[in-house]
Design a protein around this motif. Sequence first.
Motif, short mmCIF file in Angstrom:
data_model
loop_
_atom_site.label_atom_id
_atom_site.label_comp_id
_atom_site.label_asym_id
_atom_site.label_seq_id
_atom_site.Cartn_x
_atom_site.Cartn_y
_atom_site.Cartn_z
N THR A 153 0.91 -1.48 0.30
CA THR A 153 -0.25 -0.18 -0.05
C THR A 153 0.94 1.15 -0.07
O THR A 153 2.09 1.08 -0.40
CB THR A 153 -0.77 -0.01 1.39
N ALA A 154 0.45 2.66 0.17
CA ALA A 154 1.20 3.51 -0.05
C ALA A 154 1.90 3.61 1.30
O ALA A 154 2.97 4.73 2.08
CB ALA A 154 0.08 4.83 0.10
N LEU A 155 1.77 2.66 2.79
CA LEU A 155 2.50 3.03 3.55
C LEU A 155 3.72 1.23 4.02
O LEU A 155 2.69 0.21 3.47
CB LEU A 155 1.82 2.94 5.09
N PRO A 156 4.70 1.50 3.48
CA PRO A 156 5.45 0.07 2.58
C PRO A 156 5.26 -1.10 4.57
O PRO A 156 5.87 -2.13 3.73
CB PRO A 156 6.87 0.41 3.60
N ASN A 157 5.43 -0.60 5.95
CA ASN A 157 4.93 -1.50 6.11
C ASN A 157 3.45 -1.95 6.68
O ASN A 157 2.54 -2.17 7.48
CB ASN A 157 5.30 -1.04 7.60
N ARG A 207 7.74 -10.97 1.38
CA ARG A 207 9.45 -10.49 1.22
C ARG A 207 8.92 -8.99 1.10
O ARG A 207 9.90 -8.58 1.25
CB ARG A 207 9.48 -10.74 -0.43
N ASN A 208 8.24 -8.45 0.52
CA ASN A 208 8.08 -6.64 0.55
C ASN A 208 8.15 -5.78 1.92
O ASN A 208 8.52 -4.81 2.50
CB ASN A 208 7.56 -6.10 -1.01
N LEU A 209 7.11 -6.62 2.36
CA LEU A 209 6.61 -6.52 4.05
C LEU A 209 8.39 -6.02 4.64
O LEU A 209 8.60 -5.13 5.07
CB LEU A 209 5.68 -6.95 4.39
N LEU A 210 8.52 -7.01 4.63
CA LEU A 210 10.11 -7.58 5.29
C LEU A 210 10.91 -6.77 4.96
O LEU A 210 12.05 -6.08 5.82
CB LEU A 210 10.72 -8.57 5.09
N ALA A 211 11.17 -6.56 3.43
CA ALA A 211 11.80 -5.36 3.06
C ALA A 211 11.90 -4.12 3.19
O ALA A 211 12.70 -2.98 3.12
CB ALA A 211 12.19 -5.91 1.64
N GLY A 212 11.10 -3.18 3.29
CA GLY A 212 10.67 -2.33 3.54
C GLY A 212 10.55 -1.93 1.94
O GLY A 212 10.15 -0.63 2.10
#
Length: 400
Positions: free
Chosen positions: A271-275, A311-316
């Motif tokens: 989303t617009a927020l990486p977390n 994967r993307n959540l952990l990468a930020g």
Amino acid sequence: MTAARTVTVVGASLAGLHAARGLRSQGYDGRLVVVGEEHHRPYDRPPLSKEFLTGDGDPGGGLGPLALTDPEEEAELDAEWLLGVRAEALDTTAGEIRLTGGRPLRTDGVVIATGATPRTLPLPPLDGVHTLRTLDDALRLRAELRAGAERAVVIGAGFIGAEVASSCAALGLDVTVVEAAPLPLVPQLGKQMAQVCAGLHARGGAALLCGTGVAGLRGTGRVTGVELTDGRVLPADVVVVGVGVRPVTGWLEGSGLALDDGVRCDEGCVTALPNVVAVGDVARLAQPGTGRTVRAEHWTSGMLQGDVAARNLLAGSTVAPFDALPYFWSDQYGARIQYAGRRESGDTVRILEGDPADGGGFLAVYERDGISTAALGVDRPRPFMRLRRELARAPQPAGR
């Protein structure tokens, strides 16, 4: 996000489970919380409209063959399961999820996997009228189908409606399917192939009425009939409303996330927020190069998005896109329909195997500018899967 102490998956669904698996498999060893509005652990939904309705197995206190986890895997996931609990709000500034009763849950990362809920019609609340989405829905419907019901009316001839109608016919009920559109499944399959698949209803012993809507219901306390907009009345002991679903996003109002018939994400479920990421039926992903977004209500998409989103959540940040070829299947009246690809209006259809006109199985390919864009198979599982793999490897026309 690699230093996250708590990641919360909101939605104990197929997509939510695969996101949780993805987090652990990619090395996340912090606190993992799974919030589920139902009281059940994650389970498989596709059988609910098919063999679960016609079969004799009852999960009772457990989930039986529907279960997507077992005690060994649950131990490996090492997650906190908050079941029978609803997420009511997301405060992205405070990093909190408000749960049922106002209970706050502090979290560093969020996976939104709240799925979708059935759309309804403005009909009176009579006994015998059902929607089908959850295991509890299926248990109630199955009980009524086995309690002496003789006539079923299914409103909506999409995949869920067609599968329920098929199950009702298999149980010996007199079945009528009502579809407001002139022909069902045209957006998914195109007019030519939708006409072929619509013929499965007659082959399976169900009546299909297209081009008419539902004006109301008959009955006092319990449904006895369905009034159509063309003036006809269909007798009914059981009515199933299958007119699509809407994503569960109400709890995200005021969160600052972009909501548009789903949670808007980039091509990597972020989303617009990486977390904060979203997966499954609730996620509306960008399609790079097209200016469009898409929300896929398919089992395969929900399963595969979880690993990418984790994967993307952990990468930020978005380090991996979700680019799997769309795929879905449906079992109706003893036939298996399989579809893969991205058909658009104007694509032509070419039959590779079989003859749709003889009522048997066939394999078809959709094409544009000499390039294959999608495939449709009816009772052709092996050649279809070969063609699906070829499509996944092939380049697509520009702008798709």
